[in-house]
Design an enzyme around this catalytic site. Structure first.
Site, short mmCIF file in Angstrom:
data_model
loop_
_atom_site.label_atom_id
_atom_site.label_comp_id
_atom_site.label_asym_id
_atom_site.label_seq_id
_atom_site.Cartn_x
_atom_site.Cartn_y
_atom_site.Cartn_z
N GLY A 1 12.60 -5.39 6.28
CA GLY A 1 12.67 -3.97 6.61
C GLY A 1 11.46 -3.56 7.43
CD GLN B 1 6.26 -1.08 8.21
OE1 GLN B 1 7.47 -0.92 8.04
NE2 GLN B 1 5.58 -2.09 7.69
CB CYS C 1 4.12 -3.94 2.88
SG CYS C 1 4.21 -2.72 4.21
CG LEU C 2 6.64 -7.08 7.66
CD1 LEU C 2 7.67 -6.78 8.76
CD2 LEU C 2 6.37 -8.57 7.56
CG HIS D 1 8.80 -0.92 0.86
ND1 HIS D 1 7.78 -1.49 0.13
CD2 HIS D 1 8.46 -1.10 2.18
CE1 HIS D 1 6.88 -1.99 0.97
NE2 HIS D 1 7.28 -1.77 2.21
CD GLU D 2 10.63 -0.85 5.30
OE1 GLU D 2 9.87 -0.27 6.11
OE2 GLU D 2 10.37 -1.98 4.86
CG HIS E 1 6.29 2.16 5.60
ND1 HIS E 1 4.95 1.86 5.67
CD2 HIS E 1 6.90 1.06 5.08
CE1 HIS E 1 4.75 0.64 5.23
NE2 HIS E 1 5.90 0.13 4.86
#
Length: 189
Positions: free
Chosen positions: A46, A51, A94-95, A136-137, A140
């Site tokens: 995701g 991001q 997380c990226l 989660h996304e 962000h």
């Protein structure tokens, strides 16, 4: 399509609250294509537009197993409705917070209203990993990282490690050689 740089903590742009998308246009779709390519290259499941430094309410994800055909999903202006009272634990990463994984409890199910890749309104019933990933996304989009849900001690330990790694990485980079001053009498030769 292009792979873009993924922002990592402590980049302050990750704390920005993303803005609504007025309409899904060709430009929006090109951004989502870049996001998906960036997510696959990372690799991740995701990615929120913030991001990659774009503060717009856009999420892409693909939960397909690596042995399955890709199943990309696109969410523009997503909104969670009816999150369940019961929670489910999942180990999240997380990226934007590299190599950090912690178990979090989130609502086990939720419904999501959003616009799809073509700008059509949709409602999705999400449960399990899909529900966790969406939540989660969507964090962000509000400037929230998954580590914000951890205890202060765990969060600080992760941030300290990332800072130490960034410092070590910066020390590894060779300095660019100083430019030799140009001498006017040599340039004329």
């Amino acid at each position: 399509m292009a792979v873009r740089e993924i922002l990592t903590v402590p980049d302050p742009r990750l704390r920005e609250v993303s803005k609504e998308v007025a309409a899904v246009t060709d430009e929006t779709r090109a951004l989502m294509d870049d996001m998906l390519e960036t997510m696959y290259a990372a690799p991740g499941i995701g990615l929120a537009a913030i991001q990659i430094g774009v503060p717009e309410r856009i999420i892409v994800m693909d939960l397909a197993d690596k042995h399955e055909e890709p199943q990309p999903r696109y969410f523009v202006n997503p909104r969670i409705i009816d999150p369940s009272e019961d929670v489910a634990p999942y180990e999240e990463g997380c990226l934007s917070v590299p190599d950090a994984f912690e178990e979090l409890d989130r609502p086990a199910r939720c419904r999501v209203e959003y616009l799809d890749y073509e700008g059509r309104p949709q409602v999705l019933e999400a449960k399990g990993l899909l529900a966790t990933c969406i939540q989660h996304e969507m964090d962000h989009l509000e400037g929230i990282l998954f580590i914000d849900h951890l205890s202060r001690l765990k969060r600080e330990r992760i941030l300290k490690r990332l800072k130490r790694e960034a410092k070590a990485k910066a020390a590894e980079k060779p300095e660019k050689p100083a430019k030799k001053p140009s001498l006017p009498f040599l340039a004329a030769e």
